[in-house]
Design a protein around this motif. Structure first.
Motif, short mmCIF file in Angstrom:
data_model
loop_
_atom_site.label_atom_id
_atom_site.label_comp_id
_atom_site.label_asym_id
_atom_site.label_seq_id
_atom_site.Cartn_x
_atom_site.Cartn_y
_atom_site.Cartn_z
N ILE A 40 -7.52 5.09 -2.39
CA ILE A 40 -8.20 3.77 -2.37
C ILE A 40 -7.07 2.73 -1.41
CG2 ILE A 40 -9.26 1.72 -3.19
CD1 ILE A 40 -10.04 3.40 -5.75
N ILE A 41 -8.03 2.13 -0.40
CA ILE A 41 -6.95 1.24 0.15
C ILE A 41 -7.90 -0.31 -0.15
CG2 ILE A 41 -6.17 0.16 2.17
CD1 ILE A 41 -5.87 3.11 3.28
N ALA A 42 -7.35 -1.27 -0.67
CA ALA A 42 -7.91 -2.51 -1.03
C ALA A 42 -7.35 -3.59 -0.59
CB ALA A 42 -8.34 -2.45 -2.52
N PHE A 50 -2.13 -0.01 -1.84
CA PHE A 50 -2.54 1.32 -1.53
C PHE A 50 -2.49 1.94 -3.00
CE2 PHE A 50 -0.60 -0.31 2.18
CZ PHE A 50 -1.22 0.27 3.13
N ILE A 51 -3.62 2.67 -3.47
CA ILE A 51 -3.82 3.04 -4.75
C ILE A 51 -4.11 4.28 -4.92
CG2 ILE A 51 -5.45 2.43 -6.82
CD1 ILE A 51 -6.19 -0.22 -5.28
N GLY A 74 6.31 9.47 -1.82
CA GLY A 74 6.76 9.78 -0.44
C GLY A 74 5.54 9.99 0.50
N PHE A 75 4.44 10.66 0.04
CA PHE A 75 3.44 10.87 0.82
C PHE A 75 2.41 9.36 0.94
CE2 PHE A 75 2.23 15.52 -0.77
CZ PHE A 75 3.31 15.87 0.16
N MET A 76 2.44 8.64 -0.11
CA MET A 76 1.80 7.38 -0.01
C MET A 76 2.69 6.43 0.84
SD MET A 76 0.60 6.65 -4.07
CE MET A 76 -0.15 5.25 -3.54
N ARG A 77 3.99 6.61 1.05
CA ARG A 77 4.68 5.73 1.65
C ARG A 77 4.44 5.96 3.26
NH1 ARG A 77 10.21 7.40 1.55
NH2 ARG A 77 9.61 9.01 3.01
N SER A 78 4.24 7.25 3.56
CA SER A 78 4.00 7.70 4.89
C SER A 78 2.63 7.29 5.34
CB SER A 78 3.84 9.00 5.00
OG SER A 78 5.30 9.56 4.64
N CYS A 79 1.45 7.44 4.47
CA CYS A 79 0.28 6.86 4.74
C CYS A 79 0.23 5.35 5.05
CB CYS A 79 -0.77 7.38 3.78
SG CYS A 79 -1.06 8.94 3.61
N ALA A 80 0.90 4.90 3.89
CA ALA A 80 0.91 3.18 3.97
C ALA A 80 1.69 2.75 5.46
CB ALA A 80 1.59 2.55 2.96
N PHE A 91 -0.40 -8.76 6.78
CA PHE A 91 -0.51 -8.65 5.35
C PHE A 91 0.60 -8.20 4.69
CE2 PHE A 91 -4.65 -8.28 7.15
CZ PHE A 91 -5.61 -9.02 6.29
N SER A 92 0.91 -8.35 3.56
CA SER A 92 1.83 -7.61 2.67
C SER A 92 1.14 -6.57 2.20
CB SER A 92 2.61 -8.66 1.60
OG SER A 92 1.68 -9.18 0.73
N CYS A 93 2.04 -5.57 1.48
CA CYS A 93 1.45 -4.42 0.73
C CYS A 93 1.99 -4.18 -0.70
CB CYS A 93 1.31 -3.13 1.78
SG CYS A 93 3.09 -2.52 1.97
N GLN A 94 1.24 -3.47 -1.30
CA GLN A 94 1.94 -3.08 -2.53
C GLN A 94 1.35 -1.62 -2.95
OE1 GLN A 94 0.57 -6.17 -5.23
NE2 GLN A 94 -0.91 -4.84 -6.44
N PHE A 95 2.02 -1.02 -3.96
CA PHE A 95 1.46 0.54 -4.34
C PHE A 95 0.91 0.17 -5.76
CE2 PHE A 95 4.36 1.06 -0.69
CZ PHE A 95 3.45 1.91 -0.05
N ASP A 96 -0.18 0.55 -5.94
CA ASP A 96 -0.86 0.48 -7.23
C ASP A 96 -1.30 1.91 -7.92
OD1 ASP A 96 -0.82 -2.07 -6.53
OD2 ASP A 96 -2.95 -2.59 -7.14
#
Length: 124
Positions: A40-42, A50-51, A74-80, A91-96
């Motif tokens: 999910i991206i919200a 990035f969830i 690492g995968f989430m970092r690449s996608c984000a 926007f700023s971002c965070q990982f949930d």
């Protein structure tokens, strides 16, 4: 559809509903970058989350944070990084992380906002 896929889809639906009721706008579900995926991206305000969603229907004790592996981070970092390059200028971002445990009739939701900070890539 395999049982674990059904449980995963159900968990993502529960997580989406949970986020919407807390004021998040759902931008994407199952967003892909090649073979990588963000569940999910919200957006809430000026922050994009990035969830990763993990769902279990077992009674055994599970520490939810143990379900997020360094490889997944690492995968989430690449996608984000790819998503923010394309859409996230202001926007700023965070990982949930959201953990859904139970069954459709009886479940709990644990939300870990800003659950981890992915390591920066280093270049040599």
């Amino acid at each position: 559809m395999a049982r674990h896929n059904q449980t995963g889809r159900w968990g993502e639906n529960v997580a989406t509903e949970y986020l919407v009721t807390r004021g998040y706008d759902i931008l994407e579900r199952n967003w892909r970058l090649n073979h990588l995926e963000i569940d999910i991206i919200a957006r809430q305000g000026q922050r994009i989350s990035f969830i990763e969603v993990k769902s279990r229907n077992t009674d055994e004790h599970i520490d939810p944070i143990d379900l997020i592996t360094p490889r997944k981070v690492g995968f989430m970092r690449s996608c984000a990084n790819a998503y923010m390059s394309q859409y996230g200028d202001n926007f700023s971002c965070q990982f949930d992380f959201i953990f859904v445990m139970g069954s459709p009739n009886d479940y709990t939701v644990e939300h870990f906002p800003d659950a981890f900070f992915p390591p920066m890539k280093t270049y040599r």
